[in-house]
Motif scaffolding. Structure first.
Motif, PDB file in Angstrom:
ATOM      1  N   LEU A 291      70.129 -34.626 -18.648  1.00  0.00           N
ATOM      2  CA  LEU A 291      70.121 -33.376 -17.927  1.00  0.00           C
ATOM      3  C   LEU A 291      68.691 -32.888 -17.736  1.00  0.00           C
ATOM      4  O   LEU A 291      67.794 -33.199 -18.510  1.00  0.00           O
ATOM      5  CB  LEU A 291      70.917 -32.314 -18.699  1.00  0.00           C
ATOM      6  CG  LEU A 291      72.409 -32.580 -18.863  1.00  0.00           C
ATOM      7  CD1 LEU A 291      73.024 -31.527 -19.779  1.00  0.00           C
ATOM      8  CD2 LEU A 291      73.105 -32.596 -17.519  1.00  0.00           C
ATOM      9  N   ARG A 292      68.504 -32.088 -16.713  1.00  0.00           N
ATOM     10  CA  ARG A 292      67.176 -31.544 -16.430  1.00  0.00           C
ATOM     11  C   ARG A 292      66.612 -30.793 -17.633  1.00  0.00           C
ATOM     12  O   ARG A 292      65.420 -30.857 -17.907  1.00  0.00           O
ATOM     13  CB  ARG A 292      67.232 -30.625 -15.216  1.00  0.00           C
ATOM     14  CG  ARG A 292      67.440 -31.347 -13.894  1.00  0.00           C
ATOM     15  CD  ARG A 292      67.529 -30.343 -12.746  1.00  0.00           C
ATOM     16  NE  ARG A 292      67.593 -31.020 -11.461  1.00  0.00           N
ATOM     17  CZ  ARG A 292      68.713 -31.485 -10.923  1.00  0.00           C
ATOM     18  NH1 ARG A 292      69.862 -31.327 -11.572  1.00  0.00           N
ATOM     19  NH2 ARG A 292      68.694 -32.089  -9.751  1.00  0.00           N
ATOM     20  N   ASN A 293      67.470 -30.066 -18.332  1.00  0.00           N
ATOM     21  CA  ASN A 293      66.993 -29.315 -19.487  1.00  0.00           C
ATOM     22  C   ASN A 293      66.452 -30.225 -20.574  1.00  0.00           C
ATOM     23  O   ASN A 293      65.536 -29.849 -21.303  1.00  0.00           O
ATOM     24  CB  ASN A 293      68.117 -28.450 -20.052  1.00  0.00           C
ATOM     25  CG  ASN A 293      68.352 -27.200 -19.232  1.00  0.00           C
ATOM     26  OD1 ASN A 293      67.510 -26.809 -18.428  1.00  0.00           O
ATOM     27  ND2 ASN A 293      69.504 -26.586 -19.411  1.00  0.00           N
ATOM     28  N   ASP A 294      67.009 -31.414 -20.710  1.00  0.00           N
ATOM     29  CA  ASP A 294      66.529 -32.350 -21.724  1.00  0.00           C
ATOM     30  C   ASP A 294      65.158 -32.914 -21.355  1.00  0.00           C
ATOM     31  O   ASP A 294      64.308 -33.129 -22.217  1.00  0.00           O
ATOM     32  CB  ASP A 294      67.532 -33.482 -21.928  1.00  0.00           C
ATOM     33  CG  ASP A 294      68.842 -32.993 -22.516  1.00  0.00           C
ATOM     34  OD1 ASP A 294      68.811 -32.070 -23.349  1.00  0.00           O
ATOM     35  OD2 ASP A 294      69.893 -33.513 -22.128  1.00  0.00           O
TER      36      ASP A 294
ATOM     37  N   TRP B 282      57.937 -42.940 -18.462  1.00  0.00           N
ATOM     38  CA  TRP B 282      58.039 -42.767 -19.917  1.00  0.00           C
ATOM     39  C   TRP B 282      59.438 -42.329 -20.330  1.00  0.00           C
ATOM     40  O   TRP B 282      60.013 -42.851 -21.296  1.00  0.00           O
ATOM     41  CB  TRP B 282      57.005 -41.730 -20.356  1.00  0.00           C
ATOM     42  CG  TRP B 282      57.076 -41.329 -21.801  1.00  0.00           C
ATOM     43  CD1 TRP B 282      57.225 -42.156 -22.872  1.00  0.00           C
ATOM     44  CD2 TRP B 282      56.986 -39.996 -22.328  1.00  0.00           C
ATOM     45  NE1 TRP B 282      57.230 -41.421 -24.040  1.00  0.00           N
ATOM     46  CE2 TRP B 282      57.086 -40.101 -23.732  1.00  0.00           C
ATOM     47  CE3 TRP B 282      56.809 -38.746 -21.749  1.00  0.00           C
ATOM     48  CZ2 TRP B 282      57.035 -38.985 -24.568  1.00  0.00           C
ATOM     49  CZ3 TRP B 282      56.751 -37.638 -22.571  1.00  0.00           C
ATOM     50  CH2 TRP B 282      56.858 -37.763 -23.966  1.00  0.00           C
ATOM     51  N   LEU B 283      59.998 -41.390 -19.568  1.00  0.00           N
ATOM     52  CA  LEU B 283      61.306 -40.845 -19.915  1.00  0.00           C
ATOM     53  C   LEU B 283      62.462 -41.658 -19.358  1.00  0.00           C
ATOM     54  O   LEU B 283      63.612 -41.465 -19.752  1.00  0.00           O
ATOM     55  CB  LEU B 283      61.409 -39.400 -19.416  1.00  0.00           C
ATOM     56  CG  LEU B 283      60.416 -38.406 -20.029  1.00  0.00           C
ATOM     57  CD1 LEU B 283      60.561 -37.046 -19.365  1.00  0.00           C
ATOM     58  CD2 LEU B 283      60.627 -38.285 -21.528  1.00  0.00           C
ATOM     59  N   GLY B 284      62.164 -42.557 -18.426  1.00  0.00           N
ATOM     60  CA  GLY B 284      63.222 -43.364 -17.842  1.00  0.00           C
ATOM     61  C   GLY B 284      64.091 -42.587 -16.869  1.00  0.00           C
ATOM     62  O   GLY B 284      65.304 -42.819 -16.795  1.00  0.00           O
ATOM     63  N   VAL B 285      63.479 -41.662 -16.128  1.00  0.00           N
ATOM     64  CA  VAL B 285      64.214 -40.850 -15.155  1.00  0.00           C
ATOM     65  C   VAL B 285      63.456 -40.873 -13.836  1.00  0.00           C
ATOM     66  O   VAL B 285      62.353 -41.428 -13.736  1.00  0.00           O
ATOM     67  CB  VAL B 285      64.368 -39.394 -15.652  1.00  0.00           C
ATOM     68  CG1 VAL B 285      65.174 -39.353 -16.938  1.00  0.00           C
ATOM     69  CG2 VAL B 285      62.997 -38.736 -15.855  1.00  0.00           C
TER      70      VAL B 285
ATOM     71  N   PRO C  55      63.507 -34.586 -11.738  1.00  0.00           N
ATOM     72  CA  PRO C  55      63.613 -33.690 -12.899  1.00  0.00           C
ATOM     73  C   PRO C  55      62.288 -33.473 -13.604  1.00  0.00           C
ATOM     74  O   PRO C  55      62.070 -32.431 -14.216  1.00  0.00           O
ATOM     75  CB  PRO C  55      64.623 -34.401 -13.807  1.00  0.00           C
ATOM     76  CG  PRO C  55      64.580 -35.827 -13.396  1.00  0.00           C
ATOM     77  CD  PRO C  55      64.308 -35.809 -11.923  1.00  0.00           C
ATOM     78  N   VAL C  56      61.386 -34.450 -13.501  1.00  0.00           N
ATOM     79  CA  VAL C  56      60.059 -34.282 -14.102  1.00  0.00           C
ATOM     80  C   VAL C  56      59.289 -33.202 -13.356  1.00  0.00           C
ATOM     81  O   VAL C  56      58.669 -32.317 -13.973  1.00  0.00           O
ATOM     82  CB  VAL C  56      59.275 -35.603 -14.080  1.00  0.00           C
ATOM     83  CG1 VAL C  56      57.811 -35.378 -14.474  1.00  0.00           C
ATOM     84  CG2 VAL C  56      59.918 -36.612 -15.022  1.00  0.00           C
TER      85      VAL C  56
END
Length: 215
Positions: free
Chosen positions: A15-18, A46-49, A53-54
């Protein structure tokens, strides 16, 4: 410092919040140092997204004052501004005071149990020297009255200014936090007793006593 190479990627269903929370914590704990440039592509890898969302998380961090964004140019981690931290601390103290005062009459036994469990986790983390876990437990405890009250304007203010104060909290818990454990216990006992004004005063002092370097 460079993007860490040894952190596991987060789930692509994150989720975006995470994503926001992961980047916020990386700024607060010094993984990303003041003045360091943050590139959304590197952070996304790094986050794999994806980058979306970043980018949204970086905008939230900019609104909180943890990063400085120059549109179309760069995003850098902000330096720690004592005046900004003090102002944010005072706002959070007032907001938590309000949340506690207004929620005391509607906190259930289950809500109080969640606060007690969070304080036990907080105390264990302090004793173990685990600052990050202590911060999370502290946040969980204070979120109970806020969530129960459900004042969306208050929540918005806490979300905006909370990350700046989290830096100051981290410094406090690095040097010990047993006094906070005791303050939490007083807060919970007063909430359980239905003493809204005394509980609100403890909540205010707990946040207002967070040290800023020149205090």
């Amino acid at each position: 410092m460079p993007i860490p190479a040894d952190s596991p990627p987060l789930s692509r269903t994150l989720l975006r919040n995470d994503v926001y929370r992961r980047l916020r914590d990386a700024v607060v704990d010094g993984t990303f140092a003041p003045g360091e440039q943050l590139r959304d592509g590197d952070l996304a890898a790094w986050l794999g997204v994806s980058r979306t969302p970043v980018r949204e998380a970086l905008l939230r961090l900019a609104a909180s004052g943890l990063v400085v964004t120059q549109p179309g140019r760069s995003t850098t981690v902000s330096t720690i501004d004592e005046s900004a931290v003090r102002d944010a601390r005072d706002v959070l103290a007032a907001m938590h005071q309000l949340a506690v005062r207004e929620s005391v009459g509607i906190l259930s036994d289950g809500d109080l149990d969640r606060m007690r469990a969070a304080n036990r986790a907080f105390a264990a983390a302090i004793d173990a020297g685990n600052v990050d876990t202590a911060l999370d437990a502290d946040e969980e405890l204070h979120d109970v009255p806020v969530t129960v009250l459900g004042n969306t304007a208050l929540i918005s203010v806490l979300n905006q200014f909370g990350p700046v104060v989290r830096r100051a909290e981290r410094l406090r818990f690095m040097s010990g936090g047993r006094s906070s454990v005791e303050a939490h216990e007083r807060l919970i006992d007063l909430c359980a007793a239905g003493d809204a004004e005394a509980a609100a005063a403890v909540a205010f002092e707990t946040w207002h006593s967070l040290p800023v370097a020149s205090d």
